[in-house]
Design a protein around this motif. Structure first.
Motif, PDB file in Angstrom:
ATOM      1  N   SER A 433      11.104 -49.142  -4.217  1.00 31.75           N
ATOM      2  CA  SER A 433       9.657 -49.316  -4.315  1.00 31.75           C
ATOM      3  C   SER A 433       8.929 -48.020  -4.004  1.00 31.75           C
ATOM      4  N   ALA A 467       1.100 -51.249  -8.497  1.00 34.82           N
ATOM      5  CA  ALA A 467       1.765 -52.339  -9.205  1.00 34.82           C
ATOM      6  C   ALA A 467       3.263 -52.087  -9.319  1.00 34.82           C
ATOM      7  N   ILE A 471       5.945 -54.690  -7.537  1.00 33.20           N
ATOM      8  CA  ILE A 471       6.874 -55.452  -8.392  1.00 33.20           C
ATOM      9  C   ILE A 471       8.315 -55.100  -8.063  1.00 33.20           C
ATOM     10  N   LEU A 472       8.615 -53.817  -7.921  1.00 29.55           N
ATOM     11  CA  LEU A 472       9.990 -53.411  -7.643  1.00 29.55           C
ATOM     12  C   LEU A 472      10.447 -53.848  -6.254  1.00 29.55           C
ATOM     13  N   VAL A 474       9.615 -56.590  -4.679  1.00 33.63           N
ATOM     14  CA  VAL A 474       9.946 -58.023  -4.743  1.00 33.63           C
ATOM     15  C   VAL A 474      11.194 -58.264  -5.587  1.00 33.63           C
ATOM     16  N   LEU A 475      11.231 -57.692  -6.794  1.00 32.83           N
ATOM     17  CA  LEU A 475      12.350 -57.951  -7.705  1.00 32.83           C
ATOM     18  C   LEU A 475      13.667 -57.407  -7.166  1.00 32.83           C
TER      19      LEU A 475
END
Length: 523
Positions: A433, A467, A471-472, A474-475
């Motif tokens: 992230s 963003a 996103i990274l 969490v994923l």
């Protein structure tokens, strides 16, 4: 400025130094220097949290936005901050307080060694320190710009004067000096802000009065909430950024939560700060919205409009008080940042670089904290002299594009790591992230920005790095969960009060950095 204004300004500097000297006796160890020993009243913490959140950039960069676009300066800046702090009062403030009360750490990043690993802690610590040097440099440049308008001193002389005075009181008295000077500064800027507000209201009698003034041609479009580059995407991005930044992502606000006695008091502190952010900027911004009627800015970005208006409307004495108000905001923010960065360096970075630092006693640690504070202020003052260079362009570019754009990649692993729903995200998620967010910032602001005709809109320069990081984080946590028992124990201690059992709460230390102190069985 005349002799009366100079007397007010010099008197202010003397009081700030005196508070620092008085606070010196309250600082006995590193915990007192960085977190006030957990003894700060919630109301003082709340006022300090508010005052350490903005600087003279409001009276230069944001005054320019208000001069050009009007009400959007409030809608896309202080309103998102107020809302973000209100949300954070429940989500983050109590948990950050438990970093001190349950894990017994003195730096907001100290817990990351056990929540993730040493590599992650060092990545966030170094990048956070470097970003803060640039951020504080912009603040020095902002106050020096205002000082130049009123006194004629050069930019570098203004930076040196404010930096030296700030270094004296915050180095001597630590967080106690920061908070107590911020209380005094709050009272001063309350009087100064009201003086300017009423001076402008009186002038509006020739322009249709308080309500009719909006029909004036100079203010066409000034009542629109979202205009120019400050649209809906920018507002949403800023809300997320400020949610992380003003609840601890920029470190100095986290210290205010850590300084209170209990998680409940940290929550009350945050709520008070949120209310101040919602109400008080309306008083400060109103004169700026009216400035196109009263003055003609000499700068293309309108950043000198508030200073010119102050010079034109206020009598001597009150003029000096408003100038002191400018100083109060900047010195409050810069001193709190210096204290936070000193905490990160002495608690998180120095022990990794030097075995001797791992053996510091209270006296040695306190000396190192004070030296680090001076060094940080010196570096940020050096950067301040370059704010108007081609690298940074101008003050508001530094504050909005650099600081806001880089905040997400640094703050997301730190802040979301406190919460149970993100327990699967470990070192891999945090570093992915962080690194990809920084890469996205560079791509959007440089190669892509150069390739796109007219450049990438500001709202995307700010929002895309955030963003990507979110996103990274969490994923990657779901793709590669790293919720080990040791990391889960850290998360549970941050999220609970009371006796949770010494076995379940055991937090193993990792080599290369100071250990988290053993857990106590009761709070």
């Amino acid at each position: 400025m005349n002799s009366l204004d100079w007397a007010v300004l010099i008197g202010y500097f003397a009081v700030m130094v005196a508070i620092g000297v008085w606070s010196h006796k309250r600082v006995g160890d590193v915990s007192d220097f960085f977190t006030a020993g957990g003894k700060m009243p919630w109301w003082l913490s709340g006022i300090s949290h508010h005052m350490s959140g903005y600087s003279a950039v409001m009276f230069t960069g944001y005054a320019g936005i208000a001069y050009t676009y009007g009400v959007t300066s409030f809608v896309t800046w202080s309103f998102p901050i107020a809302l973000g702090i209100a949300i954070g009062s429940k989500l983050f403030a109590p948990r950050i307080n438990r970093l001190r009360s349950r894990l017994h750490v003195a730096s907001p990043l100290e817990y990351l060694k056990n929540r993730y690993d040493l590599k992650t802690q060092q990545a966030l610590a170094w990048s956070g320190m470097l970003l803060k040097i640039v951020d504080v440099g912009a603040k020095w440049a902002a106050i020096a710009t205002l000082l130049a308008v009123f006194t004629g001193v050069s930019l570098n002389e203004g930076i040196l004067i404010t930096g030296v005075v700030t270094a004296i009181y915050c180095t001597i008295g630590g967080l106690w000096a920061d908070a107590l000077t911020e209380l005094g500064q709050f009272i001063i800027q309350l009087l100064a802000g009201l003086a300017m507000f009423f001076a402008v209201v009186v002038e509006l009698g020739d322009h249709g009065g308080f309500f009719g003034v909006w029909d004036e041609p100079e203010l066409q479009g000034h009542a629109e909430p979202l205009v120019g580059p400050y649209g809906t995407i920018f507002l949403l991005a800023f809300l997320f950024i400020k949610l992380f930044e003003y609840n601890g992502g920029m470190l100095n606000q986290a210290q205010r939560y850590m300084a209170t006695a209990t998680p409940r008091e940290a929550e009350r502190s945050a709520r008070l700060s949120a209310v101040l952010w919602l109400v008080w900027p309306l008083v400060l911004f109103f004169p700026m919205w009216m400035s196109p009627l009263l003055v003609e800015s000499q700068k293309a970005d309108g950043s000198d409009s508030y200073a010119l208006m102050t010079e034109q409307l206020l009598p001597h004495g009150l003029l000096g008080l408003v100038i002191v108000g400018f100083f109060s905001h900047t010195m409050a923010m810069c001193s709190s940042d210096a204290n936070a960065i000193a905490a990160v360096f002495t608690r998180d970075v120095a022990p990794v670089l030097s075995a001797r630092a791992r053996r510091w006693n209270d006296r040695s640690g306190l000396l190192a904290a004070r030296v680090t504070t001076v060094v940080f202020l010196g570096l940020s003052m050096a950067v301040a002299t370059q704010v108007d260079s081609p690298t940074f362009k101008d003050i508001i570019t530094v504050v909005i594009k650099w600081v806001a754009g880089l905040m997400g990649p640094i703050a997301i692993p730190m802040m979301l790591g406190l919460l149970r729903p993100f327990r699967r995200s470990g070192p891999t998620a945090a570093l992915t992230s962080w690194s990809m967010g920084l890469l996205a910032f560079w791509l959007v602001n440089y190669p892509v920005n150069w390739a796109v005709e007219g450049g990438v809109p500001l709202e995307y320069q700010v929002s895309i790095p955030l963003a990507v990081s979110l996103i990274l984080y969490v994923l990657t946590g779901y793709a590669k969960p790293e919720d080990t028992p040791e990391r889960l124990a850290v998360i549970e201690r941050i999220n609970t009060d009371g006796d949770d059992g010494s076995a379940a709460a055991a937090v193993p230390a990792r080599s290369g950095a100071p250990d988290v102190a053993p857990a106590r069985t009761t709070d």
